[in-house]
Design a protein around this motif. Structure first.
Motif, PDB file in Angstrom:
ATOM      1  N   PHE A 156      14.254  45.340  25.504  1.00  0.00           N
ATOM      2  CA  PHE A 156      14.744  44.951  26.829  1.00  0.00           C
ATOM      3  C   PHE A 156      15.981  45.729  27.264  1.00  0.00           C
ATOM      4  O   PHE A 156      16.641  45.358  28.229  1.00  0.00           O
ATOM      5  CB  PHE A 156      15.038  43.440  26.856  1.00  0.00           C
ATOM      6  N   LEU A 157      16.299  46.815  26.548  1.00  0.00           N
ATOM      7  CA  LEU A 157      17.537  47.528  26.907  1.00  0.00           C
ATOM      8  C   LEU A 157      17.416  48.181  28.281  1.00  0.00           C
ATOM      9  O   LEU A 157      16.331  48.538  28.728  1.00  0.00           O
ATOM     10  CB  LEU A 157      17.934  48.562  25.849  1.00  0.00           C
ATOM     11  N   GLN A 158      18.569  48.322  28.933  1.00  0.00           N
ATOM     12  CA  GLN A 158      18.627  49.001  30.230  1.00  0.00           C
ATOM     13  C   GLN A 158      19.267  50.359  30.033  1.00  0.00           C
ATOM     14  O   GLN A 158      20.239  50.474  29.274  1.00  0.00           O
ATOM     15  CB  GLN A 158      19.537  48.219  31.187  1.00  0.00           C
ATOM     16  N   GLU A 159      18.777  51.361  30.732  1.00  0.00           N
ATOM     17  CA  GLU A 159      19.467  52.645  30.723  1.00  0.00           C
ATOM     18  C   GLU A 159      20.853  52.417  31.327  1.00  0.00           C
ATOM     19  O   GLU A 159      21.029  51.538  32.162  1.00  0.00           O
ATOM     20  CB  GLU A 159      18.695  53.668  31.562  1.00  0.00           C
ATOM     21  N   LYS A 210       7.108  41.146  27.688  1.00  0.00           N
ATOM     22  CA  LYS A 210       7.750  42.358  28.221  1.00  0.00           C
ATOM     23  C   LYS A 210       7.415  42.556  29.701  1.00  0.00           C
ATOM     24  O   LYS A 210       8.270  42.830  30.536  1.00  0.00           O
ATOM     25  CB  LYS A 210       7.284  43.567  27.389  1.00  0.00           C
ATOM     26  N   ASN A 214      10.032  42.345  33.071  1.00  0.00           N
ATOM     27  CA  ASN A 214      10.264  43.391  34.075  1.00  0.00           C
ATOM     28  C   ASN A 214       9.714  43.017  35.450  1.00  0.00           C
ATOM     29  O   ASN A 214      10.310  43.353  36.470  1.00  0.00           O
ATOM     30  CB  ASN A 214       9.663  44.724  33.602  1.00  0.00           C
ATOM     31  N   ASN A 258      21.215  42.512  43.698  1.00  0.00           N
ATOM     32  CA  ASN A 258      21.975  43.527  44.418  1.00  0.00           C
ATOM     33  C   ASN A 258      21.009  44.299  45.327  1.00  0.00           C
ATOM     34  O   ASN A 258      20.223  45.125  44.867  1.00  0.00           O
ATOM     35  CB  ASN A 258      22.639  44.447  43.387  1.00  0.00           C
ATOM     36  N   GLY A 264      13.786  51.581  41.296  1.00  0.00           N
ATOM     37  CA  GLY A 264      13.131  52.802  40.808  1.00  0.00           C
ATOM     38  C   GLY A 264      13.287  52.878  39.302  1.00  0.00           C
ATOM     39  O   GLY A 264      13.470  51.865  38.634  1.00  0.00           O
ATOM     40  N   CYS A 267      10.782  52.450  34.419  1.00  0.00           N
ATOM     41  CA  CYS A 267      10.194  51.221  33.861  1.00  0.00           C
ATOM     42  C   CYS A 267       9.670  50.225  34.895  1.00  0.00           C
ATOM     43  O   CYS A 267       8.488  49.901  34.872  1.00  0.00           O
ATOM     44  CB  CYS A 267      11.209  50.536  32.971  1.00  0.00           C
ATOM     45  N   PHE A 326      18.396  57.328  39.413  1.00  0.00           N
ATOM     46  CA  PHE A 326      17.746  56.075  39.842  1.00  0.00           C
ATOM     47  C   PHE A 326      18.698  54.895  39.835  1.00  0.00           C
ATOM     48  O   PHE A 326      18.396  53.838  40.399  1.00  0.00           O
ATOM     49  CB  PHE A 326      16.470  55.800  39.033  1.00  0.00           C
ATOM     50  N   LYS A 327      19.874  55.106  39.235  1.00  0.00           N
ATOM     51  CA  LYS A 327      20.958  54.115  39.309  1.00  0.00           C
ATOM     52  C   LYS A 327      22.224  54.790  38.781  1.00  0.00           C
ATOM     53  O   LYS A 327      22.147  55.909  38.257  1.00  0.00           O
ATOM     54  CB  LYS A 327      20.607  52.854  38.510  1.00  0.00           C
ATOM     55  N   ARG A 416      24.044  50.791  49.439  1.00  0.00           N
ATOM     56  CA  ARG A 416      24.605  49.944  48.379  1.00  0.00           C
ATOM     57  C   ARG A 416      25.893  49.244  48.801  1.00  0.00           C
ATOM     58  O   ARG A 416      26.625  48.742  47.959  1.00  0.00           O
ATOM     59  CB  ARG A 416      24.847  50.798  47.126  1.00  0.00           C
TER      60      ARG A 416
HETATM   61  C1  UGA Z   1      14.561  48.002  33.129  1.00  0.00           C
HETATM   62  C2  UGA Z   1      14.887  46.584  32.657  1.00  0.00           C
HETATM   63  O1  UGA Z   1      16.053  46.115  33.332  1.00  0.00           O
HETATM   64  C3  UGA Z   1      15.124  46.550  31.145  1.00  0.00           C
HETATM   65  O2  UGA Z   1      15.347  45.216  30.709  1.00  0.00           O
HETATM   66  C4  UGA Z   1      13.891  47.134  30.443  1.00  0.00           C
HETATM   67  O3  UGA Z   1      14.074  47.170  29.035  1.00  0.00           O
HETATM   68  C5  UGA Z   1      13.646  48.540  30.965  1.00  0.00           C
HETATM   69  O4  UGA Z   1      13.451  48.508  32.387  1.00  0.00           O
HETATM   70  C6  UGA Z   1      12.404  49.059  30.283  1.00  0.00           C
HETATM   71  O5  UGA Z   1      11.346  48.465  30.453  1.00  0.00           O
HETATM   72  O6  UGA Z   1      12.513  50.017  29.499  1.00  0.00           O
HETATM   73  P1  UGA Z   1      16.039  50.197  33.626  1.00  0.00           P
HETATM   74  O7  UGA Z   1      14.777  50.865  34.035  1.00  0.00           O
HETATM   75  O8  UGA Z   1      16.982  50.909  32.741  1.00  0.00           O
HETATM   76  O9  UGA Z   1      15.718  48.802  32.884  1.00  0.00           O
HETATM   77  O10 UGA Z   1      16.800  49.879  34.968  1.00  0.00           O
HETATM   78  P2  UGA Z   1      17.328  48.585  35.747  1.00  0.00           P
HETATM   79  O11 UGA Z   1      18.756  48.393  35.491  1.00  0.00           O
HETATM   80  O12 UGA Z   1      16.438  47.427  35.536  1.00  0.00           O
HETATM   81  O13 UGA Z   1      17.169  49.081  37.256  1.00  0.00           O
HETATM   82  C7  UGA Z   1      15.891  49.373  37.795  1.00  0.00           C
HETATM   83  C8  UGA Z   1      16.006  49.655  39.269  1.00  0.00           C
HETATM   84  O14 UGA Z   1      16.311  48.461  39.990  1.00  0.00           O
HETATM   85  C9  UGA Z   1      17.082  50.657  39.666  1.00  0.00           C
HETATM   86  O15 UGA Z   1      16.568  51.504  40.664  1.00  0.00           O
HETATM   87  C10 UGA Z   1      18.204  49.805  40.200  1.00  0.00           C
HETATM   88  O16 UGA Z   1      19.011  50.457  41.137  1.00  0.00           O
HETATM   89  C11 UGA Z   1      17.408  48.686  40.853  1.00  0.00           C
HETATM   90  N1  UGA Z   1      18.175  47.428  40.984  1.00  0.00           N
HETATM   91  C12 UGA Z   1      18.550  46.733  39.886  1.00  0.00           C
HETATM   92  C13 UGA Z   1      18.491  46.953  42.254  1.00  0.00           C
HETATM   93  O17 UGA Z   1      18.149  47.576  43.289  1.00  0.00           O
HETATM   94  N2  UGA Z   1      19.174  45.791  42.366  1.00  0.00           N
HETATM   95  C14 UGA Z   1      19.560  45.076  41.284  1.00  0.00           C
HETATM   96  O18 UGA Z   1      20.182  43.993  41.476  1.00  0.00           O
HETATM   97  C15 UGA Z   1      19.252  45.549  40.022  1.00  0.00           C
END
Ligand code: UGA
Length: 436
Positions: A156-159, A210, A214, A258, A264, A267, A326-327, A416
């Motif tokens: 479940f880790l986030q980048e 999983k 997501n 947010n 994007g 994942c 992507f973030k 944002r």
């Molecule tokens: C995501 C999940 O958060 C992780 O728990 C999971 O392990 C991972 O996919 C995976 O399956 O490998 P990640 O892809 O690193 O993690 O990115 P997120 O932080 O989830 O962000 C995804 C997208 O959502 C980004 O584009 C971000 O800007 C957007 N986002 C996120 C929003 O627009 N608003 C928010 O409040 C949160």
């Protein structure tokens, strides 16, 4: 205890670096020669806060990196962390995981150890039972549960917070049969992560958890994005105050509310598509998941509509895009909404200048000479007729009247709400804030 990790992407390399930095006996395997050569020198293939530091510490201890699968022999634990990318119909491509577990099975055949194989790669429900388990048993001529352990262990880790999440996960999920290997795995994780809940279940449920995780996160984002579009039509309304307040209700929770240009990354979009594809295959019409995805795809159209409303035809207009990752805090541009926006604006013959603190190299590799690349915010704004903030990088908060003076037309779209607290001398639009 010897631990092998097969697949050195975000998940694999973060795990490798965290465990190796603690002095554990770790072997990291990847099929990519160049990637392995760089990692051995302490060079990470991607930017991730803290990763390089831990990798270097690990390399100074017992960490070995190689393309040679035979090094996994005599492992007590083998983590499989190879990617499962998206196919054109939305389902997952499992050739890499098939090939990895085939190689592991071959090694197992002549291995005296009885390792536990933990599959971290994201796979749709049934993949362990129907595909992975039979491959390993066939190649090794051994029995799962008896000669080796096989456990689904989704990640479940986030980048951008990969190291912190690897060190302090919120949960450990172990899916599989209740064997002695399961008991061993439970002991292993409870020792390295004391006080973290461990959920033991079967393979299918672990695989489903999983996707549930997501897809729920994606749902939260599309929900708040839709509300932000409504807020934008109410003069003076502010989506951040709405999100902050509903987030105080413990049944809702404050995270992932947010609003922005859509989700994007490598994942959420991929997992949403895979779950939709899976639901259809098993005869369930995923109406809600479809709506979440549709809402996400629409978000970018709203931005383009707003630009066209103000600038008219976009042909030869000078537009600046701030943020292509992507973030924030990553150089990853895979499935980045900003990259999508650039493609759409290029199709409308816009003259584009982009700036991102970390992702310029990756952005150049896609667009080459089709767009302009600035080395600072101020350079990116020269002669610009519109600035679009796509990513909340900390340094964008510094933008002020001085920085935008260089623009030809002071028109800002802030996806944002990075600058929403400032009174800029400009035609300022923010996603989720109703223009008074
Ligand atoms: C995501 C999940 O958060 C992780 O728990 C999971 O392990 C991972 O996919 C995976 O399956 O490998 P990640 O892809 O690193 O993690 O990115 P997120 O932080 O989830 O962000 C995804 C997208 O959502 C980004 O584009 C971000 O800007 C957007 N986002 C996120 C929003 O627009 N608003 C928010 O409040 C949160």
């Amino acid at each position: 205890m010897k631990i092998s990790i097969v697949g050195l992407g975000f998940v694999g390399l973060s795990l490798t670096s965290v465990l190796a930095s603690k002095g554990k006996d770790i072997v990291g395997i990847d099929v990519d020669d160049e990637k392995c050569a760089n990692i051995k020198k302490g060079i990470s293939p991607f930017f991730e806060p803290e990763l390089k530091k831990l990798l270097k510490i690990g390399l100074g201890k017992k960490l070995k990196i190689s393309t040679d699968f035979s090094l996994i022999k005599n492992s007590d634990i083998i983590f499989v962390t190879v990617g499962t990318p998206q196919r054109s119909n939305g389902s997952i491509e499992i050739s890499m995981i098939k090939s990895a577990v085939k190689d592991i099975g071959k090694i197992l055949k002549n291995d005296k150890k009885n390792p536990i194989i933990l599959i971290k790669s994201t796979v749709t429900p049934g993949t362990m039972q129907e595909i992975i388990l039979p491959i390993i048993e066939k190649e090794s001529r051994k029995k799962a549960g008896k000669d080796f352990g096989l456990i689904s262990n989704p990640e479940f880790l986030q980048e951008s917070t990969a190291i912190r999440d690897t060190k302090f996960p919120h949960v450990i999920v172990l899916g599989g049969y209740q064997t002695r290997y399961m008991k061993k795995a439970e002991k292993f994780f409870s020792e390295i992560h004391p006080n973290i809940p461990i959920v033991i279940t079967n393979h299918q449920t672990a695989e489903m958890i999983k996707y549930a995780n997501n897809s729920f996160l994606a749902t939260k984002i599309s929900f708040i994005n839709q509300l932000s579009n409504i807020c934008q039509k109410i003069p003076g309304a502010n989506i951040d105050d709405v999100a902050k307040t509903i987030g105080l209700d413990p049944r809702i929770g404050k995270l992932f509310l947010n609003a922005g240009p859509g989700y994007g990354g490598s994942c959420l979009p991929k997992d949403m598509k895979a779950l939709i594809n899976f639901a259809n295959r098993v005869g369930i019409n995923p109406t809600l998941l479809n709506a979440v995805e549709h809402t996400n795809n629409k978000q970018i159209q709203n931005i383009i509509h707003l630009i066209e409303k103000t600038l008219g035809s976009l042909k030869n207009k000078h537009i600046t895009i701030l943020g292509t990752a992507f973030k924030p805090d990553t150089d990853d541009i895979r499935d980045s909404i900003s990259i999508e926006l650039i493609k759409k604006l290029l199709a409308k013959k816009v003259t584009l200048t982009v700036y991102d603190p970390k992702a310029m190299k990756n952005t150049k590799s896609i667009f080459k000479e089709k767009i302009r690349y600035a080395d600072s915010i101020s350079h990116s704004l020269k002669n610009s007729q519109c600035m679009i903030i796509m990513v909340h990088w900390k340094q964008f908060e510094k933008i002020n009247d001085n920085s935008i003076n260089i623009m030809k037309r002071k028109f800002i779209i802030d996806c944002r709400r990075v600058l929403s607290g400032k009174k800029l001398n400009s035609n300022y639009y923010a996603i989720g804030i109703g223009k008074a």
